[in-house]
Design an enzyme around this catalytic site. Structure first.
Site, mmCIF file in Angstrom:
data_model
loop_
_atom_site.group_PDB
_atom_site.id
_atom_site.type_symbol
_atom_site.label_atom_id
_atom_site.label_comp_id
_atom_site.label_asym_id
_atom_site.label_seq_id
_atom_site.Cartn_x
_atom_site.Cartn_y
_atom_site.Cartn_z
ATOM 1 N N ARG A 1 11.113 3.961 3.416
ATOM 2 C CA ARG A 1 10.793 2.994 4.485
ATOM 3 C C ARG A 1 12.062 2.232 4.830
ATOM 4 O O ARG A 1 12.824 1.834 3.939
ATOM 5 C CB ARG A 1 9.714 2.019 4.026
ATOM 6 C CG ARG A 1 9.521 0.863 5.005
ATOM 7 C CD ARG A 1 8.338 0.004 4.689
ATOM 8 N NE ARG A 1 7.089 0.726 4.921
ATOM 9 C CZ ARG A 1 5.891 0.157 4.853
ATOM 10 N NH1 ARG A 1 5.783 -1.126 4.570
ATOM 11 N NH2 ARG A 1 4.798 0.866 5.073
ATOM 12 N N ARG B 1 0.803 -1.229 0.000
ATOM 13 C CA ARG B 1 0.000 0.000 0.000
ATOM 14 C C ARG B 1 0.832 1.274 0.000
ATOM 15 O O ARG B 1 0.575 2.193 -0.778
ATOM 16 C CB ARG B 1 -0.904 0.068 1.254
ATOM 17 C CG ARG B 1 -2.201 -0.623 1.122
ATOM 18 C CD ARG B 1 -2.567 -1.237 2.439
ATOM 19 N NE ARG B 1 -1.582 -2.246 2.754
ATOM 20 C CZ ARG B 1 -1.640 -3.496 2.301
ATOM 21 N NH1 ARG B 1 -2.657 -3.876 1.611
ATOM 22 N NH2 ARG B 1 -0.687 -4.371 2.561
ATOM 23 N N THR B 2 1.780 1.374 0.900
ATOM 24 C CA THR B 2 2.451 2.661 1.071
ATOM 25 C C THR B 2 3.230 3.028 -0.195
ATOM 26 O O THR B 2 3.080 4.129 -0.730
ATOM 27 C CB THR B 2 3.384 2.619 2.300
ATOM 28 O OG1 THR B 2 2.645 2.087 3.393
ATOM 29 C CG2 THR B 2 3.896 3.994 2.657
ATOM 30 N N HIS C 1 4.805 5.807 11.543
ATOM 31 C CA HIS C 1 4.337 5.652 10.155
ATOM 32 C C HIS C 1 3.377 6.826 9.901
ATOM 33 O O HIS C 1 2.163 6.654 9.818
ATOM 34 C CB HIS C 1 3.632 4.299 10.020
ATOM 35 C CG HIS C 1 3.384 3.849 8.613
ATOM 36 N ND1 HIS C 1 3.481 4.687 7.512
ATOM 37 C CD2 HIS C 1 3.018 2.628 8.119
ATOM 38 C CE1 HIS C 1 3.195 3.975 6.414
ATOM 39 N NE2 HIS C 1 2.910 2.739 6.759
ATOM 40 N N LYS D 1 25.248 -3.963 -1.157
ATOM 41 C CA LYS D 1 26.731 -3.968 -1.259
ATOM 42 C C LYS D 1 27.352 -3.251 -0.075
ATOM 43 O O LYS D 1 28.557 -3.041 -0.023
ATOM 44 C CB LYS D 1 27.161 -3.257 -2.546
ATOM 45 C CG LYS D 1 26.601 -3.852 -3.809
ATOM 46 C CD LYS D 1 27.005 -2.969 -5.001
ATOM 47 C CE LYS D 1 26.112 -3.189 -6.190
ATOM 48 N NZ LYS D 1 26.196 -2.081 -7.147
HETATM 49 N N1 CP Z 1 -0.312 -0.103 5.816
HETATM 50 C C1 CP Z 1 0.907 -0.326 5.276
HETATM 51 O O1 CP Z 1 1.914 0.286 5.642
HETATM 52 O O2 CP Z 1 0.902 -1.299 4.315
HETATM 53 P P1 CP Z 1 2.180 -1.747 3.480
HETATM 54 O O3 CP Z 1 3.152 -2.386 4.439
HETATM 55 O O4 CP Z 1 1.666 -2.710 2.436
HETATM 56 O O5 CP Z 1 2.789 -0.515 2.880
#
Ligand code: CP
Length: 308
Positions: free
Chosen positions: A101, A51-52, A129, A80
């Protein structure tokens, strides 16, 4: 706002503006389809995501911009031995804004100290998040019509769940929000959040061990997955993974207008039989994530539909 690392980097007023802009984008998509023309978003994902990452990329494309990036540490030069700092310094020359991320808490913050292009934390370990929080706030606002005067239950892995930690911080700023924390003892909310957020701000909260005892009280039920990737020990994960499963039976005592949320991915914690219940909001929630990220990209790049 130069970077977005922690949900508290945004004031309540800034959140209101982002949610208003996201609502307007939903209503008038055509107005926004070229606002980011010639701009580039880099998505640097050192940890898996559906999603993100994809909603960030879809968001930039729907604003007329371009995207580049990688979806795992293995497909970047991190494999590496390149440091996060070196990676972002280089990518800052290729992109106008970066969503990152990383499994290590604080990695996006370290990155933000090295570059001038805006860095967005797209999830750092068990820490924060913030764009999921914006997604969650947008869902609550659209589904309940308000962000105050709510009883919100959070259920599952409250220890490692960064979406829970970020949402608690953000919701703690609204009036008369009561928190009900539902988890096994081993996965209860970290003490620092209880002290720094609940106790410091005199917020009403309670911790319980079953869903049944609190279902009728809740306006929002925020389900979470037990996060296999954060456990040191497979046996502990197996023992705890099915601690809570929301099913049709448990829904019988819930309010008629309960809003069931989940940041997704779901594993076992919500029966698929609940998906057709009108109170299930989690797929809408994932869609709202794209619109609020469009609003965020525009705001951080300082572009508006009025200039076009
Ligand atoms: N909600 C969320 O962060 O989903 P993903 O890990 O798929 O990005």
């Amino acid at each position: 706002m130069k970077h977005l690392i922690d949900p508290m980097d945004l004031s309540v007023e800034e959140i209101d503006q982002l949610l208003e802009l996201a609502d307007d984008i939903i209503l008038h998509k055509e107005k926004y389809q070229e606002v980011c023309k010639h701009k580039k978003l880099a998505t640097l994902f050192f940890e898996p995501s559906t999603r993100t990452r994809l909603s960030f990329e879809a968001a930039m494309m729907e604003l007329g911009g371009n995207v580049l990036g990688f979806s795992s540490a293995d497909s970047s030069s991190a494999a590496k031995g390149e440091t996060v700092s070196d990676t972002v310094r280089v990518v800052a020359g290729y992109a106008d804004i970066i969503a990152m991320r990383h499994p290590k808490e604080g990695a996006p913050y370290v990155a933000s100290r090295k570059v001038d292009v805006p860095i967005i934390n797209a999830g750092d370990g068990g820490h924060n998040h913030p764009t999921q929080t914006l997604t969650d706030l947008m869902t609550i606002k659209r589904e309940k019509g308000r962000l105050d005067n709510l009883t919100i239950g959070m259920c599952g892995d409250l220890k490692f769940g960064r979406t829970v930690h970020s949402l608690i911080k953000a919701m703690s700023r609204y009036e008369n929000v009561t928190f009900v924390m539902i988890s096994p003892e081993e996965l209860r909310l970290p003490e620092y959040i209880i002290k720094d957020v609940f106790e410091r701000n005199n917020i009403t909260y309670k911790e319980v061990r079953t869903m049944e005892e609190v279902m009728p009280e809740l306006d929002i039920l925020y389900m979470t997955r037990v996060q296999k990737e954060r456990f040191f020990n497979e046996a502990d994960y197996v023992r705890l993974k099915d601690s809570f499963i929301l099913d049709e039976k448990k829904m019988e005592t819930a309010k008629e207008d309960l809003c069931i949320m989940h940041p997704l991915p779901r594993v076992n914690e919500i029966s698929t039989k609940v998906d057709d219940d009108p109170r299930a909001c989690y797929f809408k929630q994932a869609l709202y994530g794209k619109y609020v990220r469009m609003a965020l990209i525009m705001t951080m790049l300082g572009v508006s539909a009025d200039e076009n």
